[in-house]
Write a protein that holds these residues in place. Sequence first.
Motif, PDB file in Angstrom:
ATOM      1  N   ALA A 146     -11.627 -51.319 -45.492  1.00  0.00           N
ATOM      2  CA  ALA A 146     -10.486 -51.425 -44.574  1.00  0.00           C
ATOM      3  C   ALA A 146      -9.181 -51.586 -45.349  1.00  0.00           C
ATOM      4  O   ALA A 146      -8.155 -50.994 -44.995  1.00  0.00           O
ATOM      5  N   ALA A 147      -9.217 -52.386 -46.425  1.00  0.00           N
ATOM      6  CA  ALA A 147      -8.012 -52.593 -47.234  1.00  0.00           C
ATOM      7  C   ALA A 147      -7.589 -51.309 -47.939  1.00  0.00           C
ATOM      8  O   ALA A 147      -6.399 -51.104 -48.201  1.00  0.00           O
ATOM      9  N   GLU A 148      -8.564 -50.440 -48.224  1.00  0.00           N
ATOM     10  CA  GLU A 148      -8.263 -49.162 -48.861  1.00  0.00           C
ATOM     11  C   GLU A 148      -7.767 -48.116 -47.862  1.00  0.00           C
ATOM     12  O   GLU A 148      -7.435 -46.996 -48.249  1.00  0.00           O
ATOM     13  N   GLY A 149      -7.764 -48.462 -46.573  1.00  0.00           N
ATOM     14  CA  GLY A 149      -7.277 -47.545 -45.567  1.00  0.00           C
ATOM     15  C   GLY A 149      -8.306 -46.561 -45.048  1.00  0.00           C
ATOM     16  O   GLY A 149      -7.941 -45.575 -44.397  1.00  0.00           O
ATOM     17  N   ARG A 150      -9.579 -46.809 -45.319  1.00  0.00           N
ATOM     18  CA  ARG A 150     -10.639 -45.947 -44.784  1.00  0.00           C
ATOM     19  C   ARG A 150     -11.793 -46.817 -44.285  1.00  0.00           C
ATOM     20  O   ARG A 150     -12.848 -46.892 -44.907  1.00  0.00           O
ATOM     21  N   PRO A 151     -11.581 -47.482 -43.152  1.00  0.00           N
ATOM     22  CA  PRO A 151     -12.620 -48.367 -42.616  1.00  0.00           C
ATOM     23  C   PRO A 151     -13.910 -47.610 -42.328  1.00  0.00           C
ATOM     24  O   PRO A 151     -13.891 -46.415 -41.991  1.00  0.00           O
ATOM     25  N   ALA A 152     -15.029 -48.306 -42.472  1.00  0.00           N
ATOM     26  CA  ALA A 152     -16.342 -47.681 -42.284  1.00  0.00           C
ATOM     27  C   ALA A 152     -16.514 -47.206 -40.851  1.00  0.00           C
ATOM     28  O   ALA A 152     -16.160 -47.905 -39.896  1.00  0.00           O
ATOM     29  N   LYS A 153     -17.089 -46.010 -40.706  1.00  0.00           N
ATOM     30  CA  LYS A 153     -17.379 -45.472 -39.383  1.00  0.00           C
ATOM     31  C   LYS A 153     -18.761 -45.923 -38.903  1.00  0.00           C
ATOM     32  O   LYS A 153     -18.961 -46.159 -37.711  1.00  0.00           O
ATOM     33  N   LEU A 154     -19.727 -46.001 -39.827  1.00  0.00           N
ATOM     34  CA  LEU A 154     -21.108 -46.325 -39.466  1.00  0.00           C
ATOM     35  C   LEU A 154     -21.710 -47.229 -40.525  1.00  0.00           C
ATOM     36  O   LEU A 154     -21.347 -47.159 -41.697  1.00  0.00           O
ATOM     37  N   PHE A 155     -22.662 -48.058 -40.090  1.00  0.00           N
ATOM     38  CA  PHE A 155     -23.566 -48.724 -41.023  1.00  0.00           C
ATOM     39  C   PHE A 155     -24.972 -48.231 -40.708  1.00  0.00           C
ATOM     40  O   PHE A 155     -25.521 -48.517 -39.649  1.00  0.00           O
ATOM     41  N   TYR A 156     -25.544 -47.458 -41.636  1.00  0.00           N
ATOM     42  CA  TYR A 156     -26.883 -46.906 -41.461  1.00  0.00           C
ATOM     43  C   TYR A 156     -27.903 -47.812 -42.125  1.00  0.00           C
ATOM     44  O   TYR A 156     -27.764 -48.162 -43.306  1.00  0.00           O
ATOM     45  N   THR A 157     -28.947 -48.181 -41.367  1.00  0.00           N
ATOM     46  CA  THR A 157     -29.952 -49.099 -41.890  1.00  0.00           C
ATOM     47  C   THR A 157     -31.348 -48.717 -41.409  1.00  0.00           C
ATOM     48  O   THR A 157     -31.521 -48.257 -40.281  1.00  0.00           O
ATOM     49  N   VAL A 158     -32.321 -48.904 -42.295  1.00  0.00           N
ATOM     50  CA  VAL A 158     -33.742 -48.836 -41.935  1.00  0.00           C
ATOM     51  C   VAL A 158     -34.252 -50.264 -42.090  1.00  0.00           C
ATOM     52  O   VAL A 158     -34.755 -50.644 -43.149  1.00  0.00           O
ATOM     53  N   PRO A 159     -34.128 -51.105 -41.069  1.00  0.00           N
ATOM     54  CA  PRO A 159     -34.312 -52.539 -41.270  1.00  0.00           C
ATOM     55  C   PRO A 159     -35.753 -53.008 -41.392  1.00  0.00           C
ATOM     56  O   PRO A 159     -35.999 -54.110 -41.882  1.00  0.00           O
ATOM     57  N   THR A 160     -36.707 -52.189 -40.964  1.00  0.00           N
ATOM     58  CA  THR A 160     -38.095 -52.641 -40.909  1.00  0.00           C
ATOM     59  C   THR A 160     -38.968 -51.745 -41.773  1.00  0.00           C
ATOM     60  O   THR A 160     -39.059 -50.536 -41.534  1.00  0.00           O
ATOM     61  N   PHE A 161     -39.615 -52.348 -42.792  1.00  0.00           N
ATOM     62  CA  PHE A 161     -40.467 -51.613 -43.744  1.00  0.00           C
ATOM     63  C   PHE A 161     -39.690 -50.436 -44.330  1.00  0.00           C
ATOM     64  O   PHE A 161     -40.090 -49.284 -44.267  1.00  0.00           O
ATOM     65  N   GLN A 162     -38.585 -50.794 -44.935  1.00  0.00           N
ATOM     66  CA  GLN A 162     -37.559 -49.824 -45.314  1.00  0.00           C
ATOM     67  C   GLN A 162     -38.071 -48.731 -46.246  1.00  0.00           C
ATOM     68  O   GLN A 162     -38.911 -48.971 -47.103  1.00  0.00           O
ATOM     69  N   ASN A 163     -37.553 -47.541 -46.042  1.00  0.00           N
ATOM     70  CA  ASN A 163     -37.759 -46.418 -46.937  1.00  0.00           C
ATOM     71  C   ASN A 163     -36.511 -46.320 -47.819  1.00  0.00           C
ATOM     72  O   ASN A 163     -35.414 -46.100 -47.295  1.00  0.00           O
ATOM     73  N   PHE A 311     -45.003 -47.388 -45.279  1.00  0.00           N
ATOM     74  CA  PHE A 311     -45.684 -46.453 -46.178  1.00  0.00           C
ATOM     75  C   PHE A 311     -45.392 -46.649 -47.661  1.00  0.00           C
ATOM     76  O   PHE A 311     -46.000 -45.963 -48.481  1.00  0.00           O
ATOM     77  N   PHE A 312     -44.456 -47.543 -48.063  1.00  0.00           N
ATOM     78  CA  PHE A 312     -43.892 -47.424 -49.406  1.00  0.00           C
ATOM     79  C   PHE A 312     -43.938 -48.720 -50.210  1.00  0.00           C
ATOM     80  O   PHE A 312     -43.810 -49.824 -49.667  1.00  0.00           O
ATOM     81  N   VAL A 313     -44.066 -48.537 -51.534  1.00  0.00           N
ATOM     82  CA  VAL A 313     -43.916 -49.595 -52.523  1.00  0.00           C
ATOM     83  C   VAL A 313     -42.839 -49.150 -53.503  1.00  0.00           C
ATOM     84  O   VAL A 313     -42.815 -47.992 -53.938  1.00  0.00           O
ATOM     85  N   TRP A 314     -41.944 -50.073 -53.845  1.00  0.00           N
ATOM     86  CA  TRP A 314     -40.829 -49.801 -54.760  1.00  0.00           C
ATOM     87  C   TRP A 314     -41.139 -50.476 -56.093  1.00  0.00           C
ATOM     88  O   TRP A 314     -41.305 -51.685 -56.165  1.00  0.00           O
ATOM     89  N   VAL A 315     -41.245 -49.676 -57.138  1.00  0.00           N
ATOM     90  CA  VAL A 315     -41.673 -50.154 -58.452  1.00  0.00           C
ATOM     91  C   VAL A 315     -40.475 -50.200 -59.392  1.00  0.00           C
ATOM     92  O   VAL A 315     -39.669 -49.265 -59.429  1.00  0.00           O
ATOM     93  N   THR A 316     -40.367 -51.303 -60.142  1.00  0.00           N
ATOM     94  CA  THR A 316     -39.335 -51.443 -61.156  1.00  0.00           C
ATOM     95  C   THR A 316     -39.969 -51.301 -62.531  1.00  0.00           C
ATOM     96  O   THR A 316     -40.885 -52.050 -62.882  1.00  0.00           O
ATOM     97  N   LEU A 317     -39.481 -50.334 -63.301  1.00  0.00           N
ATOM     98  CA  LEU A 317     -40.016 -50.045 -64.624  1.00  0.00           C
ATOM     99  C   LEU A 317     -39.395 -50.969 -65.676  1.00  0.00           C
ATOM    100  O   LEU A 317     -38.347 -51.582 -65.444  1.00  0.00           O
TER     101      LEU A 317
END
Length: 404
Positions: A146-163, A311-317
């Motif tokens: 907002a301070a940069e003059g381009r406020p966010a239009k949407l917040f996209y989220t996959v809140p449950t068992f996120q992909n 469906f997913f597991v996120w692995v950190t190498l």
Amino acid sequence: MRSLFAVASRPEIVSLAGGMPNVGALPMDTLGALMSEIVTRHGGTALQYGSAQGDPGLREQICEVMSLEGIDADPDDILVTVGSQQALDLVTRIFVNPGDAVVTEGPTYVTALGVFAAHQAHVVQVGMDRAGVVPEDLAETFARLAAEGRPAKLFYTVPTFQNPMGVTLSSGRRHQILDVCRRAGVLVLEDNPYGLLHYSSEPMRALRADDPDGVVYLGSFSKTLAPGLRVGWALAPAEVRRKLVLAAESAMLSHSTFAQLTVDRYLRTQPWQAQLGEFRSMYRARRDAMLQSLAAYMPQDVSWTIPDGGFFVWVTLPDGLDSKAMLPHALAARVAYVPGTGFYSDGRGRRHVRLSFSFPSPDDIRDGVRRLAEVVGEQERLRDALGCAPTPTKRFMSNSIHLS
């Protein structure tokens, strides 16, 4: 990504890459008889053009499905789409002009990034931990934009068992996230294809259930029935829904009436909740096979998330390894995964790997993880030989997340 999946589909490769549901668990004879009855008895309707908004009977059934997650919906506020992917595209088309800011989780669903890129959005990704997106970081991001003059239009989220991470936004944070978005005047786009595939608890309460006016909810039968039917939906406030219907008319004229009647008839005549229970048991066994194999085979300084559904597991190498550069070595060892860079808009994620356990058999999962662990070990030895070995770390197996 297209090239990866083309290679991963080869029969000699164990693919832990694509998040395909295992439709083999469906009652195929029953579905075949149901489809035959639709054509025989209702062919004049099933094979004809339909409404762009979707079949009224199916929209009523969708309301019953969403009620399991606490949503009280009116069928008139539902738009049936060609999978939830089309719903995502239509919402973006309505709200986002070139250069507009869209805020997402980091990492996030790769094809959502593709949609936002196609509409020339400026994507900003907010950090996550084991409880999902961090509310304070989200609020700071909204304020900065907002301070940069381009406020966010949407917040996209996959809140449950996120992909791709498999984590779930905690109950407490759900209220915080809604409050942050409400105060910033940002519409929430809740994508929830995995919500009913929970393994050890009741379904999470959807964000839409607590803020009907501030959330557009995207749902799909691709993971809970069959992706080949291509039936999804958007539940939106009435003003937004009217615009979505107009956009859908221009995009496709009307959705497949036959596919809609198939899903509607299935939901009305079959024990679909019991079938969901069978899916959950099947996927839970595959998840357990993957977690056990990761614990048995992976080097000590590899960590991963523990999903409670989806469906997913996120692995950190380990430090110094690059999942994108490592992929050709993995394919040579006949195992495929998705590098973490695919889930970021700015090149991050090189230490991360998304593994999917939904489609392979437990035996194939174990074999695939073993092959991948051997590749990781080889890459570690190469790194050490080049003199860039990191400080040894203690191995752990938890929902802790280390983002590069």
